[in-house]
Write an enzyme that holds these catalytic residues in place. Structure first.
Site, mmCIF file in Angstrom:
data_model
loop_
_atom_site.group_PDB
_atom_site.id
_atom_site.type_symbol
_atom_site.label_atom_id
_atom_site.label_comp_id
_atom_site.label_asym_id
_atom_site.label_seq_id
_atom_site.Cartn_x
_atom_site.Cartn_y
_atom_site.Cartn_z
ATOM 1 C CE LYS A 1 -6.098 14.070 0.249
ATOM 2 N NZ LYS A 1 -6.226 12.623 -0.535
ATOM 3 N NE ARG A 2 -2.873 9.776 9.819
ATOM 4 C CZ ARG A 2 -2.791 9.552 10.953
ATOM 5 N NH1 ARG A 2 -3.791 8.934 11.711
ATOM 6 N NH2 ARG A 2 -1.468 9.676 11.677
ATOM 7 C CB THR B 1 -10.091 5.217 -1.272
ATOM 8 O OG1 THR B 1 -9.424 5.397 0.156
ATOM 9 C CG2 THR B 1 -9.619 3.934 -1.542
ATOM 10 C CG HIS C 1 -1.946 -1.069 1.217
ATOM 11 N ND1 HIS C 1 -3.038 -0.961 0.775
ATOM 12 C CD2 HIS C 1 -1.955 -2.121 1.639
ATOM 13 C CE1 HIS C 1 -4.067 -1.904 0.818
ATOM 14 N NE2 HIS C 1 -3.284 -2.590 1.522
ATOM 15 C CE LYS D 1 -2.134 10.687 3.083
ATOM 16 N NZ LYS D 1 -2.822 9.897 1.984
ATOM 17 C CE LYS E 1 -13.811 6.556 0.901
ATOM 18 N NZ LYS E 1 -12.843 6.359 2.107
HETATM 19 C C1 26V Z 1 2.436 4.708 6.979
HETATM 20 C C2 26V Z 1 3.661 5.538 7.604
HETATM 21 C C3 26V Z 1 3.994 4.952 8.693
HETATM 22 C C4 26V Z 1 5.460 5.460 9.305
HETATM 23 C C5 26V Z 1 5.625 6.900 8.856
HETATM 24 C C6 26V Z 1 5.139 7.226 7.601
HETATM 25 C C7 26V Z 1 4.053 6.522 7.010
HETATM 26 C C8 26V Z 1 3.734 6.931 5.758
HETATM 27 C C9 26V Z 1 2.443 6.417 5.205
HETATM 28 C C10 26V Z 1 2.285 5.123 5.765
HETATM 29 C C11 26V Z 1 1.130 4.631 4.761
HETATM 30 C C12 26V Z 1 0.751 3.010 5.328
HETATM 31 C C13 26V Z 1 0.162 2.286 4.042
HETATM 32 C C14 26V Z 1 -1.181 3.249 3.987
HETATM 33 O O1 26V Z 1 -2.031 3.604 4.664
HETATM 34 N N1 26V Z 1 -1.337 3.116 2.738
HETATM 35 C C15 26V Z 1 -2.514 3.887 1.704
HETATM 36 O O2 26V Z 1 -3.482 2.778 1.589
HETATM 37 C C16 26V Z 1 -4.566 3.362 0.981
HETATM 38 C C17 26V Z 1 -5.255 1.843 0.743
HETATM 39 O O3 26V Z 1 -4.595 1.161 -0.365
HETATM 40 C C18 26V Z 1 -3.967 3.983 -0.269
HETATM 41 O O4 26V Z 1 -5.246 4.389 -0.873
HETATM 42 C C19 26V Z 1 -3.339 5.258 0.004
HETATM 43 O O5 26V Z 1 -2.857 5.806 -1.061
HETATM 44 C C20 26V Z 1 -2.142 4.708 0.757
HETATM 45 O O6 26V Z 1 -1.334 5.767 1.204
#
Ligand code: 26V
Length: 752
Positions: free
Chosen positions: A489-490, A596, A309, A495, A600
């Site tokens: 979004k986060r 996603t 992801h 982003k 929406k």
């Molecule tokens: C996790 C972390 C944790 C450590 C610090 C930085 C960081 C940055 C990003 C993440 C994302 C973890 C995975 C995630 O949530 N991915 C999201 O998954 C969605 C569903 O597939 C996708 O639509 C998003 O684009 C993607 O960011």
């Protein structure tokens, strides 16, 4: 029928019931009805293992799925009660951070709707994602206790032993029914530990991270900025996968598996790397059943598949061997043996599981020892194949595949936007409720003025509803005539909420100079920042401070209003998305795996302003360039720039006076009146000294495109509404039903 049942359950008249009592009674009715739709699994069954299931509130959604919503709604109304107020009585289970967790929830809905046997496996966190409050323009965090006396989670009475750091714990299995829209009922299995103690929480969301017995499932994703937090994540992950693996083997054995044929009974989808330890754990459990290592590896590879992801290197989990030795010593011989096996397949050092620095690469284990690795949007999968995971792609080209994400239309259209839903039904019939592709029929109406006018009216109603909600929750008044541009979004630098922020500052100056925009704009943000992510919190601070600075400036505030929604979550999203005109999807190209929220917003008739990133690319292909506002560098350009390491933000800052003016404003007197110098200076320095996600090179393109959108919105509302219509009509592809059908056909092969 419903009326009688409600009265019976509450043992008093409906009028005399509190919303809490009605909520509990309706929950009982839903549980009874959903139980009737449980079917025995036949053939292959899916287990979707995920550290997050961002399910959101369940009552309305379940009522819709079970065909009970109308009846419940009418019954409440007949007794002077409203469904909207009843919904307020339900606590939101925020068991996820963002897109990854919400995707898991949408997938469960689609699996049940498509009558596929597929359960979720996760953790029953006592506190979901923190509750966000704003104090002095800063984010503060409070625990989110969502488990109340009346809860959707049911204790099955079953426990599984899990060994953590040499001690045995009992994982208790709870279940939540997952209803399908006119479909079957599946289960979300959530494990918990009886000894977890909420009294361990001290100030805000801090707690003793070393006291595993009391903290194991206390919080979703505890802060992993220190070693104790990182260790706790390993504890959580192993607890989840060990109990989950035991449950899977038990179920399959009951259904007739002799374990050698496990892959005929189970398909396991590993949602990002958090559940990756399920691979060595299953191998360990199979070896306990006298299956030799090589065969166990083969069985597990055939059973498991992995979804990636993110391409952000820092988000791909890697654990020091010493941590794993401490928490899961029983897995280490297997992880070492898997590393040796992988090393026999290739000499390429970039694919090792255990590297020379004593680090275990979880994603590498996933790719070597599952049969499928998928990305979540076409562009993302191409980037994985061609750059991030290229060495793996060379080794296993057949394993790589794309599954573009999707969203469940039950929650993100039928439930959150009833007015649009019933109008669509009036126009194109009810077929789209089950078959999202039928939305395309709407395109036939693209040039009918009365249809476009009605879409404008529905949007207006939804904007008014959001405005009322904002007044009630945050005491804010917004202008529903303005353009609602929403970024929800986060909070993450990639982003680029900061790009949006710089635009708003730029407009501030332009208005001061007498260059007023084509229409007033309400810039709405919804975002939580990870508690230890300093710059993300600084960006929130800057947004809140700017909001205040503008609100106090009568010249500017008639044109711009900045609103930051407190505690953005699924419930807030359900109010915001139907009210949006312009959907902000402005990540640095190549960094957003899919997104996603973009889907929406589109489904609810917003027009996207975005970069060619993630699923935006596929949205653009579908709606055509006249119905989307694309700007900015391409992913290829961005990847090249990272490769050459030649991006220097200071050069951009120094050579573009508009940009410099906007960046300098961050620490100017207007901001310092309401904001904190330390935070604002840190943000400014981050941008001028680093700007790792290349905000500056996209600044001008963004501002030109956004002002174009604003002008189009103001000057020709009918043409704007036509764009909205085309977006809705093209949204069918982004139904998670389509995504799940593709997983089913190409990876899972569930059922007989
Ligand atoms: C996790 C972390 C944790 C450590 C610090 C930085 C960081 C940055 C990003 C993440 C994302 C973890 C995975 C995630 O949530 N991915 C999201 O998954 C969605 C569903 O597939 C996708 O639509 C998003 O684009 C993607 O960011």
């Amino acid at each position: 029928m419903m009326e009688k049942k409600l009265q019976e359950l509450c043992s008093k008249s409906i009028e005399a019931c509190s919303y809490e009592e009605l909520y509990a009674a309706l929950m009982t009715i839903v549980k009874e009805k959903s139980r009737e739709k449980i079917l025995p699994a036949e053939g292959r069954k899916l287990y979707y293992i995920s550290a997050e299931f961002l399910i959101g509130k369940l009552l309305s959604n379940n009522l819709i799925n079970l065909g009970l919503y109308e009846e419940a709604d009418q019954c409440l109304q007949a007794h002077g009660k409203s469904m909207a107020e009843l919904e307020e009585a339900e606590p939101e289970p925020s068991l996820g951070n963002g897109g990854l967790g919400r995707l898991a929830a949408c997938f469960l809905d689609s699996l049940a709707t498509l009558n596929l046997p597929g359960d979720g496996i996760g953790l029953r966190y006592h506190c979901g994602l923190f509750h966000q409050y704003f104090r002095k323009n800063l984010q503060t965090e409070e625990p989110d206790f969502w488990l109340s006396a009346d809860t959707w989670t049911e204790d099955t009475g079953k426990t599984y032993p899990v060994s953590l750091a040499g001690r045995e714990y009992q994982a208790r299995l709870y279940q939540i029914d997952v209803t399908g829209y006119e479909g079957r009922t599946n289960k979300l299995n959530l494990f918990d530990l009886d000894t977890v103690d909420e009294a361990l929480i001290q100030d805000g969301i801090s707690f003793d991270k070393a006291d595993i017995e009391k903290n194991l499932t206390l919080f979703l994703y505890p802060d992993d900025s220190d070693d104790a937090g990182r260790l706790l994540r390993i504890y959580q992950q192993y607890f989840m996968v060990s109990a989950g693996a035991q449950m899977i083997l038990e179920e399959c054995e009951k259904r007739g598996s002799n374990f050698h044929d496990l892959a005929d009974y189970a398909a396991i989808q590993i949602n990002d790397t958090h559940p990756s330890m399920v691979i060595p754990e299953l191998i360990r459990l199979l070896m306990e059943k006298e299956i030799p290592f090589e065969e166990a590896v083969d069985i597990v590879t055939k059973t498991c598949a992995y979804t990636n992801h993110t391409i952000l290197a820092e988000a791909l989990e890697k654990w020091p061997v010493s941590f794993l030795e401490q928490v899961v010593p029983q897995l280490m011989p297997i992880i070492r043996a898997l590393d040796e096996t992988a090393r026999k397949r290739t000499e390429d050092a970039s694919t090792v599981i255990l590297d020379e620095n004593g680090i275990v690469h979880m994603a590498h284990m996933d790719i070597h020892f599952t049969h499928s690795t998928n990305g979540v949007a076409a562009l993302h999968t191409e980037i994985l194949k061609n750059s991030e995971l290229h060495s793996f792609y060379k080794l296993y080209p057949e394993k790589f595949n794309n599954k573009t994400n999707g969203i469940t239309f039950r929650r993100w259209l039928l439930s959150c936007n009833p007015e649009l839903t019933s109008y669509l039904e009036e126009l194109i019939g009810p077929g789209f409720r089950k078959d999202a592709a039928q939305l395309e029929k709407l395109a036939d109406y693209a040039d009918q003025e009365e249809v476009l006018r009605r879409l404008i009216e529905i949007k207006k109603h939804n904007k008014e509803k959001l405005a009322d909600w904002l007044t009630e929750k945050q005491g804010i008044t917004v202008n529903p005539e303005s353009m609602f541009a929403i970024q929800a979004k986060r909070l993450h630098e990639y982003k680029r909420q900061q790009l949006n922020l710089l635009y708003l500052i730029h407009q501030y100056y332009e208005i001061k100079r007498g260059h007023v925009p084509a229409a007033p704009i309400t810039a709405v943000f919804g975002a939580k920042a990870a508690p230890a992510y300093t710059i993300a919190k600084d960006i929130i601070h800057a947004i809140l401070t700017l909001s205040q600075a503008i609100a106090h400036d009568p010249e500017v505030s008639q044109w711009i209003q900045v609103v930051m929604i407190e505690n953005y979550n699924v419930t807030a999203a359900e109010k915001m998305i139907p009210a949006c005109d312009l959907s902000e999807q402005i990540s640095l190209a190549s960094k957003e795996a899919s997104g996603t929220g973009n889907m929406k917003f589109m489904l609810n008739g917003a027009v996207t302003l975005g970069t060619l990133d993630g699923a935006n690319v596929e949205i653009a292909e579908r709606v055509g360039e006249e119905n989307i506002y694309i700007f900015g560098q391409s992913s290829a350009q961005v990847i090249r720039r990272y490769g050459h390491q030649d991006y220097c933000s200071r050069e951009w800052y120094e050579s573009d006076p508009n940009l410099r003016r906007a960046v300098d404003f961050l620490t100017g007197e207007e901001m310092l009146k309401y904001g904190c110098e330390e935070n604002l200076t840190r943000l400014k320095n981050e941008l001028t000294g680093k700007d790792w996600f290349q905000t500056f090179p996209d600044f001008n393109a963004y501002l030109v495109r956004k002002n174009q959108a604003l002008e189009d919105f103001a000057v020709n509302p009918l043409k704007w509404a036509r764009r909205c219509l085309i977006n809705i009509s093209q949204a069918g592809f982004f139904s998670s039903d389509r995504t799940i059908e593709a997983y089913q056909k190409e990876i899972w092969h569930l059922g007989k």
